[in-house]
Motif scaffolding. Structure first.
Motif, PDB file in Angstrom:
ATOM      1  N   SER A 104      -5.190  -1.066   0.397  1.00 38.90           N
ATOM      2  CA  SER A 104      -3.887  -0.720  -0.158  1.00 38.90           C
ATOM      3  C   SER A 104      -3.211  -1.999  -0.653  1.00 38.90           C
ATOM      4  CB  SER A 104      -3.026  -0.030   0.906  1.00 38.90           C
ATOM      5  OG  SER A 104      -2.819  -0.898   2.002  1.00 38.90           O
ATOM      6  N   SER A 126       2.207   2.509   0.511  1.00 44.55           N
ATOM      7  CA  SER A 126       1.539   3.725   0.045  1.00 44.55           C
ATOM      8  C   SER A 126       2.079   4.936   0.796  1.00 44.55           C
ATOM      9  CB  SER A 126       0.036   3.592   0.283  1.00 44.55           C
ATOM     10  OG  SER A 126      -0.600   4.842   0.203  1.00 44.55           O
ATOM     11  N   SER A 183      -4.506   2.078   4.531  1.00 44.53           N
ATOM     12  CA  SER A 183      -5.549   1.526   3.667  1.00 44.53           C
ATOM     13  C   SER A 183      -6.804   2.381   3.742  1.00 44.53           C
ATOM     14  CB  SER A 183      -5.877   0.097   4.107  1.00 44.53           C
ATOM     15  OG  SER A 183      -6.588  -0.587   3.106  1.00 44.53           O
TER      16      SER A 183
END
Length: 523
Positions: free
Chosen positions: A260, A469, A175
């Motif tokens: 994220s 991600s 994140s």
């Protein structure tokens, strides 16, 4: 029948079929490794919410249920208390330490905490069992080695952050946390930092990164290898394979920042909105307060009874001069020189007290749960932060305009009393926090419902890999393109230095030629 009506009916039927298909209960394992009651309350709220949603859960903690709940299974791990006893006793002293040492202390505490859980006999029995789980929910509290439970039980990993977004937590899902406007949660900064504050923020984040990579994570890796010798994934592969992280935060409670897709804000999910009648003595004490009342609590870990006598006297002097009644969470039955307007107890029903109309303000250490509850009930705060994210939370309270932060280390009676009198007499503090309460409550679904949805979502999609991600697979220097910038810097330096190198070479050649010609002439 009109077309849109048929489509609406079909949509409802399809939704019913899907919900029925997802209604099979899951079995979760939740590991709450913190010995703090407030941390446990967050995890317990999620655990009970999942049980009420038709699932089964096994909870590893130091707080087993006093009354059995169908579908809720306890594994008591008392060894954690023994492992953490020294850390809890030293909390008051931590305020005198530099921030860098506090961070090191947290990591050292994490090593003791993680090992303390692993060697607990009841936890060892769990590890040796042949039980199966649909997902593993781990509290993210300086315990990265414990995430190996996900591979051990062959289930997706879900992190539960009972605090804020520390670097080792955001690392789990890659994140983003731009240092230009996301302050470290141990710093007393807000999202509008000065040049000096941004410099301090970057410097402290760099220090944390070095400490993580060369001290904390290698230490957790050793524990991982010791207690998960048969896991195929390496420690670093494992900790970056989280499917979801639930974070006890919400944009209305703090600063806006990016996350994220698999880092979800569920701040305040332990608040169910249900109130219970106050004990008779407390109710009478509050109702008799002609000028209102102040509630004072430093949370579940910081014990007011452990305060130095000089500090207790400063606090009592401040309270003695107030018109308001004061409730103080104080863990001894007898408090010498206690003024008549003071009510002490080793326990208070905090949310019920904050909801009482006579309570005007909350004096708090500034922990995330306490500040969330104060906002929910629309009560301004006076913060006496001691450690961790408490300084960050109180910095936000001051910036937002619903709180006053005091320096506990240098706390004097006059300053304390002046802050209380200011916050109860200036209606702006209450107006601001009531506006924040309205915004916080104005959510599409409750934080608990949101948390349950996402836990179910990643479970039924076998980890929901599509949410992950690519940042989860990058090292910090790759994530920040440090290697790319080094290459660019190298090219830039080469382009600058190349002309000078060529000129120097040409000069050397010219000198050699001149010397050679001079030698020929001499001959």
């Amino acid at each position: 029948m009109p077309h849109f009506v048929r489509m609406r009916i079909l949509t409802l039927l399809l939704g019913l079929v899907i919900s029925l298909g997802y209604s099979n209960g899951y079995h979760f394992l939740m590991v709450l490794n913190s010995p703090g009651r407030s941390h446990f309350n967050v995890g317990q709220a999620l655990a009970k919410g999942l049980v009420n949603a038709g699932h089964e859960i096994t909870v590893v903690s130091v707080f087993p249920q006093k009354k059995a709940i169908p579908g809720y299974h306890d594994i008591n791990v008392p060894n954690i208390i023994a492992a953490m006893k020294g850390d809890i006793a030293a909390l008051w002293d931590s305020i005198n330490k530099p921030l860098t040492q506090k961070l090191i202390d947290h990591y050292q505490m994490g090593f003791r905490l993680t090992r303390g859980l692993f060697v607990d006999p009841n936890f060892q029995d769990l590890m040796k069992s042949n039980r199966t789980y649909d997902a593993i929910i781990c509290e993210t509290f300086y315990n990265d080695a414990q995430y190996g439970l996900a591979e051990h039980f062959n289930a997706p990993l879900i992190g539960l952050s009972t605090g804020g977004g520390l670097t080792f937590i955001t690392d789990m899902v890659g994140s983003p946390a731009p240092a230009s406007f996301v302050p470290h949660i141990m710093l007393p900064f807000n999202d509008h930092m000065s040049l000096y504050e941004r410099f301090v923020n970057v410097a402290f984040l760099a220090f944390e990164r070095l400490l993580l990579d060369y001290y904390y994570l290698p230490g957790q890796e050793k524990l991982y290898k010791e207690f998960f010798p048969n896991n195929k994934h390496s420690f670093y592969e494992m900790r970056r394979n989280a499917s979801l992280v639930l974070i006890n935060q919400h944009v209305s409670l703090s600063f806006p920042r990016p996350y994220s897709p698999n880092m979800i804000e569920v701040g305040g999910m332990h608040i169910d909105g249900k109130l219970s009648p106050l004990p008779e003595k407390i109710e009478r004490f509050l109702n008799d307060s002609e000028h209102g009342a102040i509630y004072f609590s430093m949370g579940s870990n910081l014990k007011s009874k452990d305060l130095p006598p000089s500090k207790v006297e400063e606090i009592l002097t401040a309270f003695r001069g107030l018109k308001q009644h004061v409730l103080w969470k104080f863990e001894l039955d007898n408090l010498p020189n206690k003024p008549e307007n003071l009510f002490i107890s080793d326990w208070f029903p905090q949310t019920d007290i904050l909801a009482h109309p006579k309570v005007l303000a909350f004096v708090t250490h500034g922990g995330m749960l306490s500040t969330t509850e104060s906002i929910y009930h629309g009560k301004p705060v006076i913060g006496l932060p001691i450690f961790s994210d408490q300084f960050f939370n109180m910095a936000h309270a001051e910036q937002a305009g619903y709180g006053i932060m005091l320096d506990f280390k240098n706390l004097k009676a006059n300053d304390f009393r002046a802050a209380i009198e200011r916050i109860v007499s200036d209606a702006n503090y209450t107006d601001v926090v009531r506006g924040m309460s309205f915004r916080y409550r104005d959510q599409q679904q409750t934080p608990l419902e949101n948390a349950i949805y996402w836990v179910e979502h990643v479970t039924r999609h076998q980890g929901a890999a599509y949410l992950k991600s690519a940042a989860q697979g990058l090292n910090w220097w790759q994530y920040h393109n440090v290697d790319v910038f080094l290459i660019i810097l190298g090219i830039f330096i080469t382009l600058i230095m190349l002309p000078f190198a060529i000129l120097r070479l040409m000069k050397m050649c010219f000198v050699v030629k001149v010397k050679k010609e001079k030698k020929i002439k001499q001959n």
